[in-house]
Structures are given as C-alpha cells and as structure tokens.
Write a protein that holds these residues in place. Structure first.
Motif, short mmCIF file in Angstrom:
data_model
loop_
_atom_site.label_atom_id
_atom_site.label_comp_id
_atom_site.label_asym_id
_atom_site.label_seq_id
_atom_site.Cartn_x
_atom_site.Cartn_y
_atom_site.Cartn_z
N ASP A 18 -8.78 11.74 -2.86
CA ASP A 18 -9.33 10.44 -2.48
C ASP A 18 -8.44 9.31 -2.94
O ASP A 18 -8.27 8.30 -2.24
N ARG A 19 -7.85 9.44 -4.13
CA ARG A 19 -6.96 8.39 -4.63
C ARG A 19 -5.71 8.29 -3.76
O ARG A 19 -5.23 7.20 -3.46
N ILE A 20 -5.17 9.44 -3.35
CA ILE A 20 -3.96 9.43 -2.52
C ILE A 20 -4.24 8.77 -1.17
O ILE A 20 -3.49 7.89 -0.72
N PHE A 21 -5.34 9.18 -0.52
CA PHE A 21 -5.65 8.59 0.78
C PHE A 21 -6.07 7.13 0.64
O PHE A 21 -5.77 6.29 1.49
N GLY A 22 -6.76 6.81 -0.45
CA GLY A 22 -7.21 5.43 -0.66
C GLY A 22 -6.07 4.47 -0.91
O GLY A 22 -6.20 3.27 -0.65
N ALA A 23 -4.93 4.99 -1.38
CA ALA A 23 -3.79 4.12 -1.66
C ALA A 23 -3.25 3.47 -0.39
O ALA A 23 -2.61 2.42 -0.45
N LEU A 24 -3.51 4.08 0.76
CA LEU A 24 -2.99 3.54 2.02
C LEU A 24 -3.88 2.47 2.63
O LEU A 24 -3.51 1.87 3.63
N SER A 67 0.83 -1.20 0.00
CA SER A 67 0.00 0.00 0.00
C SER A 67 0.87 1.25 0.00
O SER A 67 0.52 2.27 -0.61
N TYR A 68 2.02 1.20 0.66
CA TYR A 68 2.93 2.33 0.64
C TYR A 68 3.47 2.55 -0.78
O TYR A 68 3.56 3.70 -1.25
N ALA A 69 3.84 1.47 -1.45
CA ALA A 69 4.30 1.60 -2.84
C ALA A 69 3.20 2.17 -3.73
O ALA A 69 3.46 2.99 -4.61
N ALA A 70 1.96 1.75 -3.49
CA ALA A 70 0.83 2.28 -4.26
C ALA A 70 0.66 3.78 -4.01
O ALA A 70 0.35 4.54 -4.94
N LEU A 71 0.86 4.20 -2.76
CA LEU A 71 0.78 5.62 -2.44
C LEU A 71 1.83 6.40 -3.22
O LEU A 71 1.52 7.46 -3.81
N ARG A 72 3.04 5.92 -3.25
CA ARG A 72 4.11 6.63 -3.98
C ARG A 72 3.80 6.70 -5.47
O ARG A 72 4.03 7.73 -6.11
N ARG A 73 3.26 5.60 -6.04
CA ARG A 73 2.92 5.62 -7.46
C ARG A 73 1.82 6.64 -7.73
O ARG A 73 1.85 7.36 -8.74
N THR A 74 0.83 6.69 -6.83
CA THR A 74 -0.27 7.63 -7.01
C THR A 74 0.22 9.07 -6.96
O THR A 74 -0.15 9.90 -7.81
N VAL A 75 1.07 9.39 -5.99
CA VAL A 75 1.61 10.74 -5.88
C VAL A 75 2.47 11.07 -7.10
O VAL A 75 2.43 12.20 -7.62
N ASP A 76 3.25 10.09 -7.58
CA ASP A 76 4.08 10.33 -8.76
C ASP A 76 3.22 10.65 -9.98
O ASP A 76 3.58 11.49 -10.81
N ARG A 77 2.08 9.96 -10.10
CA ARG A 77 1.19 10.22 -11.25
C ARG A 77 0.60 11.62 -11.18
O ARG A 77 0.42 12.28 -12.19
#
Length: 230
Positions: free
Chosen positions: A140-146, A117-127
């Motif tokens: 919502d996508r950023i918070f949902g990634a966690l 989930s942490y890796a997903a958060l970083r990918r979302t922020v990078d996008r």
C-alpha cells in the motif's frame, strides 16, 4: 540525483520541459531525444532512470517505443507527456507500465507533482530494500507513493489568461540569457505578438518580470523583458 531523458519531437517543447525538470530538486536532465530511435539508443546506454515521453514521434509512437523497451528488457520508468488523450492510448500506456500520464498543455506545478510522487516512490522502494517479500502495508505504501493531489491554480490571473500559457512564457524568460521583446517571446512560444504582449504586461505588473527600454535610431523604444528571480 534522478537522471531524466526528455523525449519530444519539438525541439522547443523539449527544451521547455527540460528547464521544468531542472527546477525540481533531485532531478537532472541527462539527455534529450527527438525521435524513438534516439530515445531507445539513449536508454540502451543504461544511464537513464526516468523517461518523460511524448506519444507523437516522427518514426514511432511513444507507446510503440515503450513496447520495444519492455521487449528488450529495459525496465526504465516512463511518464507520458503528450497531447494524446483518447481513452485507448491512456489505457495502453497504463498496461505498458507508464507511471503517470500528463496531458499537454500542463503547468509546471502539474509536472512537479508527478516528479515529486515519482521521487517518493523511489524512496519508498529504497526503504523496503531487498527483503524480497512485501506485506500488504508495504504494498500500500508503494502504490500510495504515486498518488498526486491536484496542483492549486495560480491566484490573480486576469480573465482570459491561462496557467499553461503563463508557465510557457515564464519558462522562456527564465531560460533566456538576455531580455526579450514581445516579438521574440511570441516567436519562441508560438503565440501571437499581441497575446505575448498581454501576458508580459501582466507578469511585469506582478513583479515577475523586469521591463527595460531599448532605444533605436527612430520610432518608439522597444519594450524588453527579463526574468526576476524569486
């Protein structure tokens, strides 16, 4: 790759946690620390993306360390991994910005779900990139990634066996460069010899370990166990 600092005052636990991290794609252990001072010095070098942090350290608590990091302007991400589970400590960790809080003992699957989930958060922020302004959908996508889903329990464990103990023994065998006896596994894990033997017997029957016999000059041969790669 996401560079991880593993912080735990127990050298054995730090090594096991580091081996867990090394099994998750996209993550690598950049350093280990066994005190708050060591951890802060490592963070100050600026090469760490994520700290896996124990709360009980010999010189300061983990939360005191996070507070010092924030005071000094270090925004390094933190996931707490600790036996401390009182509400006050958990709330303080949240207020200091810890992204996850994992209570010991835990399974590899539980840690992996947090790392994923942490890796997903970083990918979302990078996008999202450097656009500066995020709409509600992006927020919502950023918070949902966690968000994490509970890791499924391992099927087939006999009565009286636990996932954390099974994972602990597997981690020790996985990291060993030679077959280990029940006595050696007990010493590495802190379990009794009889408990280690019981788990080793089950794991060998399940095909996860390979059993060999070491013959001495006298007496019964010693049973030794080696990890079987999946």
């Amino acid at each position: 790759m996401i560079d991880v600092l593993v912080v735990d005052d127990d050298f054995r636990v730090a090594e096991i946690n580091a081996k867990y991290v090394g099994k998750v794609p996209g993550f690598r252990v950049a350093a280990r620390a066994h005190s708050a001072a060591q951890a802060l010095a490592t963070v100050e070098r600026g090469t760490i993306d994520l700290v896996l942090l124990d709360h009980y350290l010999p010189d300061q608590t983990g939360l005191q360390l996070v507070h010092r990091m924030r005071e000094q302007g270090h925004g390094t991400d933190v996931i707490m991994i600790t036996a401390a589970h009182d509400v006050t400590t958990v709330q303080t960790a949240m207020r200091l910005g810890a992204l996850h809080y994992l209570v010991k003992p835990f399974t590899f699957a539980a840690l992996r779900s947090r790392l994923d989930s942490y890796a997903a958060l970083r990918r979302t922020v990078d996008r999202v990139g450097g656009r500066g302004i995020a709409g509600q959908e992006t927020v919502d996508r950023i918070f949902g990634a966690l968000r994490t889903t509970p890791a499924p329990s391992s099927p087939g464990l006999p009565s009286g066996h636990s996932e954390p103990t099974t994972d602990l023994i597997c981690a020790v065998l996985h990291g060993a460069d030679h077959p280990l006896s029940a006595h050696e596994v007990a010493a590495e894990t802190g379990l009794s010899r009889s408990t280690a033997q019981r788990y080793l017997r089950h794991l060998e029957q399940a095909g996860r370990l390979r059993l060999s016999l070491k013959y001495g000059d006298t007496g019964r041969p010693e049973h030794r166990y080696a990890w079987v790669a999946p």
